[in-house]
Design an enzyme around this catalytic site. Sequence first.
Site, short mmCIF file in Angstrom:
data_model
loop_
_atom_site.label_atom_id
_atom_site.label_comp_id
_atom_site.label_asym_id
_atom_site.label_seq_id
_atom_site.Cartn_x
_atom_site.Cartn_y
_atom_site.Cartn_z
N CYS A 290 33.72 69.20 54.04
CA CYS A 290 34.98 68.45 54.09
C CYS A 290 34.77 66.97 54.32
O CYS A 290 33.73 66.55 54.80
CB CYS A 290 35.85 69.02 55.20
SG CYS A 290 35.00 69.21 56.76
N ILE B 217 39.36 78.67 57.26
CA ILE B 217 38.03 78.07 57.38
C ILE B 217 37.31 78.51 58.66
O ILE B 217 36.12 78.30 58.82
CB ILE B 217 38.12 76.53 57.27
CG1 ILE B 217 38.88 76.14 56.00
CG2 ILE B 217 36.77 75.87 57.27
CD1 ILE B 217 38.31 76.70 54.71
N GLY B 218 38.03 79.11 59.59
CA GLY B 218 37.33 79.65 60.75
C GLY B 218 38.10 79.53 62.04
O GLY B 218 38.43 80.52 62.67
N LEU C 52 37.03 52.14 79.21
CA LEU C 52 37.82 51.51 78.14
C LEU C 52 38.65 52.55 77.39
O LEU C 52 39.81 52.32 77.07
CB LEU C 52 36.89 50.77 77.16
CG LEU C 52 37.62 50.02 76.04
CD1 LEU C 52 38.52 48.93 76.61
CD2 LEU C 52 36.63 49.44 75.04
N LYS C 53 38.04 53.70 77.16
CA LYS C 53 38.77 54.80 76.50
C LYS C 53 40.03 55.12 77.28
O LYS C 53 41.14 55.17 76.76
CB LYS C 53 37.87 56.02 76.41
CG LYS C 53 38.58 57.29 75.95
CD LYS C 53 37.77 58.52 76.32
CE LYS C 53 38.53 59.77 75.99
NZ LYS C 53 38.70 59.99 74.55
N GLU D 257 37.34 81.70 66.37
CA GLU D 257 36.44 80.78 67.09
C GLU D 257 36.99 80.33 68.45
O GLU D 257 36.70 79.24 68.92
CB GLU D 257 36.11 79.55 66.20
CG GLU D 257 35.42 79.94 64.90
CD GLU D 257 35.04 78.75 64.00
OE1 GLU D 257 34.90 77.63 64.51
OE2 GLU D 257 34.85 78.97 62.80
N HIS E 187 45.16 67.88 58.69
CA HIS E 187 45.21 66.79 59.67
C HIS E 187 46.62 66.35 60.01
O HIS E 187 46.81 65.41 60.78
CB HIS E 187 44.39 65.60 59.18
CG HIS E 187 42.94 65.82 59.43
ND1 HIS E 187 42.19 66.64 58.62
CD2 HIS E 187 42.13 65.41 60.43
CE1 HIS E 187 40.96 66.69 59.10
NE2 HIS E 187 40.90 65.97 60.20
N1 GLN Z 1 34.43 76.70 60.91
C1 GLN Z 1 34.79 75.42 61.44
C2 GLN Z 1 36.23 75.44 61.91
O1 GLN Z 1 37.03 76.05 61.29
C3 GLN Z 1 34.60 74.32 60.43
C4 GLN Z 1 34.91 72.95 61.00
C5 GLN Z 1 34.54 71.77 60.13
O2 GLN Z 1 34.45 71.86 58.95
N2 GLN Z 1 34.35 70.63 60.73
O3 GLN Z 1 36.58 74.83 62.88
ZN ZN Z 2 35.95 71.19 57.53
#
Ligand code: GLN
Ligand code: ZN
Length: 766
Positions: free
Chosen positions: A652, A440-441, A17-18, A493, A703
Amino acid sequence: MLTNNLGYPRMGAHRELKKACEQYWTGKISRDQLFLTAKNLREQHWQLQAAAGIDLIPCNDFSFYDHVLDMSLLLGVIPNRYAPVVTEVKENAEIDLYFAMARGYQKDDLDITAMEMTKWFDTNYHYIVPEFTAAQDFKIFSTRLFGECSSARAAIGKTPKPVLIGPVSYLMLGKEKEPGFDKLDLLKKLLPVYIDILNRLRNDYRAEWVQLDEPFLALDLTEKQRQAFLLAYKEIHLKCPHLKILLTTYFEGLRNNAPLAVQLPVCALHIDLVRAPLQLDELLPIMPDKLSLSLGVVDGRNIWKNDYHQSLLTIQRTISTIGTERTMIAPSCSLLHTPFDLELETEIDPVIRNWMAFARQKLQEVMELKLVAEGNAELLGRNQQAILSKNKSSLIHKQNVKERVAGITDTMAKRKSPFPIRQQLQKKRFQLPLFPTTTIGSFPQTDDIRQFRAKLKSKTISAAEYDSAIKKATVDAIRWQEEIGLDVLVHGEFERNDMVEYFGEQLDGFLFTKNGWVQSYGSRCVKPPVIYGDIERPREMTVYWSHFAAGQTDRLMKGMLTGPVTILQWSFVRNDQPREITTNQLALAIRDEVIDLEKAGISIIQIDEPAIREGLPLRRGDWPTYLHWAVKAFRISASGVIDETQVHTHMCYSEFNDIIEHIAAMDADVITIETSRSQMELLEAFAGFKYPNEIGPGVYDIHSPRVPTVEEMMALLEKACALLPAGNIWVNPDCGLKTRKWPETKQALINMVKAAQQMRTAVLIS
Ligand code: GLN
Ligand code: ZN
């Protein structure tokens, strides 16, 4: 004794379905092809349930995107902004209106935003929030439900059980889009439409049973909400006297609502005995004469085999009070939240696999439980062998891990000095400017990076080749961060597929499925890791990459970890011990990693806990217990380091206002938190509470590919400064940048650094 199923996964064994939906959205297949795929899936699923011997087989549990959105379309709850789409798509393309509501509509000069999406109770499934106006009208708009009833009967030769969200829960799931009214007051207008639907189902489609889902009946209710339940079900009973209503609750126990529930004039009540086994004792003594009880004994939220002995006790107790005819056996909730078929998992250790059950196997379990209740000792015996082998298995139980968890002390959950002292020491050590900047990473995971990972997996490149590709991406990202002048760098990452999977793969006690997909929202599925045993960290998990990255620069490099609560929350968790203990095992593993990072010279370490809020129990009274152990688990993971080491956390996309004191209790030196979508609204809660530690309110929404301007971000920072001491404020985006592309990421971060620099000058001048 009837066997009952509440709902079945929609996606198909291979996510058919996806794939079909996504191909339809990009114009690769026609509407008819999409419909054909859906029809085949529905028929297969009905037949499969019939073959398993399920008596009450659901229909209308299928959905192209989300079953709450289906209800909105059925009831004509279509926000005004879609009016142009309604006229445009006319009859034969109702599906395009439906997808427009789910995903937004950008076509032919129209640009209409999608409806809001939010979490379905405490699951990771997201539903589309109905939008109500004061003058909201209801009418039967979509007739898909009726078509499904006919085709189900054609497929299995008997009348299926249509499933609808009950009227009270439907209203409670929605949102008032203008002030001045209470959505519950819409019930009087809504009921006639429900009654019309129910009568059609009975008279024109020969439905005998209809399932009305009222999950809110198991949650905290106001007096007005209780009255709404009474009104709704009396009215339905009065106007549809011959229809058998099965009222279902799940995810929680009825508790104080039990007397209300048994007062509702319905034929059968379904309760979740996996989440709330004790409610049976509250319910049995007050069961009215004719009410049947559907026992949700097979876990619809997890992947473990049912313990037939335990279930049998429940079934026997019920039968001895209300008799066989009024007892039904069922999964605890819709099987939507479990993966499709364990048969597809050929690579799981057969010993462990023998402890598991996916949706298909759970249907089998429901049927077998009926046979066991009728005296089939062989089925019971075979099941108990599996359960026993699990209880004692050395694959699961590690004495050293259990002892370590038992030996956790309060001191282990405390940093050496309180925050003000740590802050001084850290300020001295790091010499960061006012408004330090960081991210954030994660940085964009380009196709290149993903391909390297795929190639490594399929062994078309060597580990060394992979390693050097990731190193190159990391070094590039570091050079670039230096160039634009970020203060605290990250390694990006690039080596991580997913923030939970990456850790799960390196920890003992985890396993991974090949096809264990569950729907998250729309066509999106996730494949949660399975925690089956005691968790241990055999070796360092992130030191290699963090150490490598730190060696490439003179600037500060942040180490990146996922916190224990988030790892727990996004996995299928073992059910043979309290979640608290499993979380503590994770906390110790992360603690060891934090200590190793410190030893390797990393002085700033971030432990992400985006999921801490979503683990909250559904009943408010249960919050304190959860928050106590969840916060403590975080602190255990963070407190093994010296005062001069700075611990960050990140959160978040949740409502944090009502747990703010617990966030403070986590005592992270710095928290980075999503705030830009609400224009820093959340910060007011932090300010009102006088949040004591340092904080990085996200200054732009990651986003969207949109690049925020310097002025915009400065305005947000000014707002933050009005609320919090400037010396406590960090500057960063809302969340990780993994899903973004490089060009917009670069421009946005360049602007962000400028915003911070201008803020510094502004503060100096004033
Ligand atoms: N350290 C993660 C990143 O930057 C944090 C992701 C998240 O908050 N969902 O991807
Ligand atoms: Zn986040």
